[in-house]
Structure formats: C-alpha cells, structure tokens
Enzyme design. Sequence first.
Site, PDB file in Angstrom:
ATOM      1  N   ASP A  37       0.827  -1.225   0.000  1.00 55.85           N
ATOM      2  CA  ASP A  37       0.000   0.000   0.000  1.00 55.85           C
ATOM      3  C   ASP A  37       0.858   1.271   0.000  1.00 55.85           C
ATOM      4  O   ASP A  37       1.677   1.471   0.911  1.00 55.85           O
ATOM      5  CB  ASP A  37      -0.894   0.049   1.240  1.00 55.85           C
ATOM      6  CG  ASP A  37      -1.930  -1.048   1.297  1.00 55.85           C
ATOM      7  OD1 ASP A  37      -1.797  -2.053   0.583  1.00 55.85           O
ATOM      8  OD2 ASP A  37      -2.873  -0.917   2.095  1.00 55.85           O
ATOM      9  N   ARG A  67      -9.863   0.822   9.550  1.00 59.21           N
ATOM     10  CA  ARG A  67      -8.526   1.249   9.132  1.00 59.21           C
ATOM     11  C   ARG A  67      -8.547   2.194   7.934  1.00 59.21           C
ATOM     12  O   ARG A  67      -9.582   2.525   7.412  1.00 59.21           O
ATOM     13  CB  ARG A  67      -7.684   0.015   8.804  1.00 59.21           C
ATOM     14  CG  ARG A  67      -8.284  -0.988   7.833  1.00 59.21           C
ATOM     15  CD  ARG A  67      -7.329  -2.190   7.707  1.00 59.21           C
ATOM     16  NE  ARG A  67      -7.754  -3.148   6.711  1.00 59.21           N
ATOM     17  CZ  ARG A  67      -8.354  -4.308   6.979  1.00 59.21           C
ATOM     18  NH1 ARG A  67      -8.612  -4.633   8.228  1.00 59.21           N
ATOM     19  NH2 ARG A  67      -8.694  -5.135   6.007  1.00 59.21           N
ATOM     20  N   GLU A  95     -11.850  -1.040   1.189  1.00 64.59           N
ATOM     21  CA  GLU A  95     -10.591  -0.609   1.798  1.00 64.59           C
ATOM     22  C   GLU A  95     -10.027   0.650   1.158  1.00 64.59           C
ATOM     23  O   GLU A  95     -10.342   0.988   0.024  1.00 64.59           O
ATOM     24  CB  GLU A  95      -9.557  -1.730   1.636  1.00 64.59           C
ATOM     25  CG  GLU A  95     -10.089  -3.089   2.026  1.00 64.59           C
ATOM     26  CD  GLU A  95      -8.966  -4.052   2.372  1.00 64.59           C
ATOM     27  OE1 GLU A  95      -8.654  -4.149   3.565  1.00 64.59           O
ATOM     28  OE2 GLU A  95      -8.412  -4.689   1.458  1.00 64.59           O
TER      29      GLU A  95
HETATM   30  C1  FRU Z   1      -4.950  -3.187   1.752  1.00 64.24           C
HETATM   31  C2  FRU Z   1      -4.829  -3.467   3.228  1.00 64.24           C
HETATM   32  C3  FRU Z   1      -5.230  -2.256   4.026  1.00 64.24           C
HETATM   33  C4  FRU Z   1      -4.413  -2.408   5.279  1.00 64.24           C
HETATM   34  C5  FRU Z   1      -3.157  -3.063   4.776  1.00 64.24           C
HETATM   35  C6  FRU Z   1      -2.515  -4.022   5.712  1.00 64.24           C
HETATM   36  O1  FRU Z   1      -3.983  -3.803   0.981  1.00 64.24           O
HETATM   37  O2  FRU Z   1      -5.599  -4.570   3.572  1.00 64.24           O
HETATM   38  O3  FRU Z   1      -6.604  -2.189   4.273  1.00 64.24           O
HETATM   39  O4  FRU Z   1      -4.205  -1.167   5.866  1.00 64.24           O
HETATM   40  O5  FRU Z   1      -3.481  -3.714   3.580  1.00 64.24           O
HETATM   41  O6  FRU Z   1      -1.386  -4.604   5.157  1.00 64.24           O
END
Ligand code: FRU
Length: 482
Positions: free
Chosen positions: A75, A235, A329
């Site tokens: 990310d 998150r 997300e």
């Molecule tokens: C997306 C995710 C986010 C999280 C992160 C954790 O790729 O699932 O929602 O913050 O990866 O690695």
Amino acid sequence: PAPTPGFPLPSLHTQEAYDPAADFTSKWTRADAKQIMAQSNTNVAPGQNSMSPDVTMPEIPKDFPAMNDDVWVWDTWSLTDENANQISYKGWDVIFSLVADRHAGYGFDQRHWNARIGYFFRKTNADPAKDKWNYGGHLFLDNTSIGNTEWSGSTRLMQGNKVNVFYTATTFYDVAERNAGGGGIAPDAVIAKALGNIHANQDGVTFDGFEHTKLLEPDGKLYQNKAQNPGFAFRDPYTFADPAHPGKTFMVFEGNTGGTRGDYKCKQEDLGYRPGDPHAETLDQVNTTTGAWYQTANVGLAVADNKDLTKWSFLPPILSANCVNDQTERPQIFIQNENGKNKYYLFTISHQFTYADGMRGPDGVYGFVGNGVRSDFQPVNNSGLALGSPTDLNMPANAPEGPDPRQNGRQFQAYSHYVQPGGLVQSFIDNVDGVRGGSLSPTVKMNFQGGVTQVDRTFGKNGLGPFGYLPTNLRVGGEGLY
Ligand code: FRU
C-alpha cells in the site's frame, strides 16, 4: 445500457447530496454489484479475462523490477494537501508505503503482521522510467507508534514544514499469529496520527519529531468493533477538505456495519431491486439461503472537531455494502469538476474473496459518484467496478494464497489501487502468474467522467506507464533547488 437477459436492473441512485452529518448511507446494492457479472463475457476460454478491456488493468510483465531489494512494498500513497494534490516538497517527490523486511525469515503473505510505514523520495524532475525511488527507511522510530504494526493511511503537508501522518495502528498480541499469519488472538485497530517535521536538502528528504495521537476507536454502533467481530475492519484513514463545507476537515476510512457478526439481516435497500424486476431475489431468499448477511463493509466518515486535527467525531457511514461485500478498503474522495459542477468520486479497493454469496467481482478499485461527500452515490459503470485485475469471472472466487491454476494467472497481479490526479492509478504487484511481488505496479491511466471509467490504452506501453509513477502536481518550497 440495455439490460442483460437473465440479470436484474441496477438500483436507481439519484446522486443527490445530503448534509455530511445526515443520517443517510448510500447503498452499494446486490442489484448494482450483479451488473459486474451482467457485463462479463460468458464465452471466454477458461482462464482468460472475461471483463471489458475498459475496466481491466493491462497485464503486468512477469519480469517486473523490484523497487527495493531489502523491503517488500505494498500500500502506497503520496504526500498530499487537503485537496488530493500531490506535493513536490523543495524539489522532491515523496511517497509513503507499507514495507516489511524481505530477509527476516517470514514470507510475503506474512507482511501484514510485520508492516511498518516506510518512505521513498525522488527528484521531481527525475525520469520516472529510469530513476529509482530512494528508500528513506522507516518513517517512525522503532516502538514509537501507537500499535505494534503500522497499516495504511495518508500523509498531509501542513503549514510550513509539518506533516500529519494518518495511519492505522494495528496491535497484535499473539506472536504465533504474527509469525504464522492469522488464526490467533484478534488484533486491535485504532486510527491514529503523527505530527512531525519534514526536511529536505540536496541529498534528499528526512523526517523527525513525530508526536503520535490516538484519534478514533470503533464505537460498536456505527462501526463494528473487535468484541462484535474478531475479523472487524477499522482502518485506512484518508483526510480531505470539502469546498462545499469550508473550514471543515473530513476523514473517510474502512469500516464494517456495527453489530455482532452474524446478527445482521439483509434489508430491501441492500438488495436494491426495482419493483417488479423479474430477476430480483426476495429478502426471505437472501436471508435464509445465502449467508450474505456476514458481509457488511462500509466506508466511514468522521469530522475533525479542532484545527489541530487531534479530535474527531464519527458520522454515519457514507456507503455500505451490506450483503454485497465485506471489505471496502483504502477509501479516498476525489473531487472533479464536470460541466461546472463538482462531482465527488469515492474510490475504494476490494477483493474477490470478500464478496457475499451470489456476488462475484475481481480484485481491484471500485468507484461511486455523487454530488457531495454524502450522496446517494451512483456506482461507476452501473456496477461499481472501475478497474480490476484480469480475471475469468465465470470461475469461482480464489484467494491470493491459493489460486486455482486454471484461472487467469494475473487475477491477483495488483492490489491497493490509489487514484491520483489525472486518473493515474497506482497499485502494488501481488502475484503475476506465480511470481510474487512486493513492489509497485506500472501506473495506469483511467479516464473517468459522468460515472463511466475507461482504461486509457494509449497511455505508456499498451496502457502500462512507468513502474511506481506517482508524479506531483503542486510545488511547495524549493528555493533554488529546481
Ligand atoms: C490493503 C490493506 C489495508 C491495510 C493493509 C494491511 O492492501 O488490507 O486495508 O491497511 O493492507 O497490510
């Protein structure tokens, strides 16, 4: 578009704006998401891509370069202002990524349990095809952030040389879980921020002086908490200003509908069928035969209560995907002027394996458009799917850990798409035909207007731009440096 035989019509959405504090949550409905399959080709050879090229990310070559040999990178987001502009700071482009040590003895799929925020910088006038991003290391000193892992967020340049890093402080309690990747004591998750200083000189960019503040914990009412569901999502904070509400700062984030997992009952508005639609499911059918009530994603909204952005209040979610999908997300709001009117695009990423029973879609980025931050959002392309990884949707869903070898080898090629100014979509490479990634994908260009998206295949090479192309569009500082 003409209805597809055998499929219901999508829900009607007005795009009408509501007050950000209003008790109105837009629904991404089963009728909407069913348009993904309605638009998918049932006649492709097994394992090909069944989606329209307009919503399919071009294929990433198997011999992609590693962005960094010491850390896996996933990310990623840019240094921005409150209007989603990407900032060149004193002649440097700066990006922030979740990173995990490639040499610590755990595998790529264990990265989440070991995630830290790292940063990279590159000269603003660098050649994105040739010049590598310089790795600056971890953003925060060891053991200083609120949790024991750092998950996604966003970074804003504030007045002068301050930055606010909004992030997810995830805390794991179980070492076995951390090493094995799941199954142990559920983690806690809070949304936090760190205010610190950014410095730049001829050699590059550094940060220091971070002060961490816990901002939000899920309330169990609007947003599900750990007691209600050990697998809850809370998150990925992204903050922004809304020209329609000057002086306010808002945050969107990933959440789940409040309440104990399994208790939710799908509602007529989650299904969203038009009256008399011969292809509609009945509520009773969905609530007794599917298990779809387990999937309760939402996109949360919060508003800052003070100028320091250290105090926040929850508002009702702006979108829910109850009985459709369990994860929406890394949401972001992108405001674009269309015919003299501000259109609010909500983009969010989701997976094939988080869809509810009866629903099918690819890993990728999904979009919704409305007239305000809180709107009766219209899913882009009528379905919500904006850009997916090449997938044969005629075959059942897979997870990245165990893909069916007969599926398209690129169904998990990329994830965590982030839409930048100019429709440039950046993501990370996960699995290209069995080669695991941990590096940024080639950036692609997605044109979007009037709720319709289309991959620009004239961009770069057959639609693939430079790897990790996150250009800046606004310059701050830089006396004499460029
Ligand atoms: C997306 C995710 C986010 C999280 C992160 C954790 O790729 O699932 O929602 O913050 O990866 O690695």
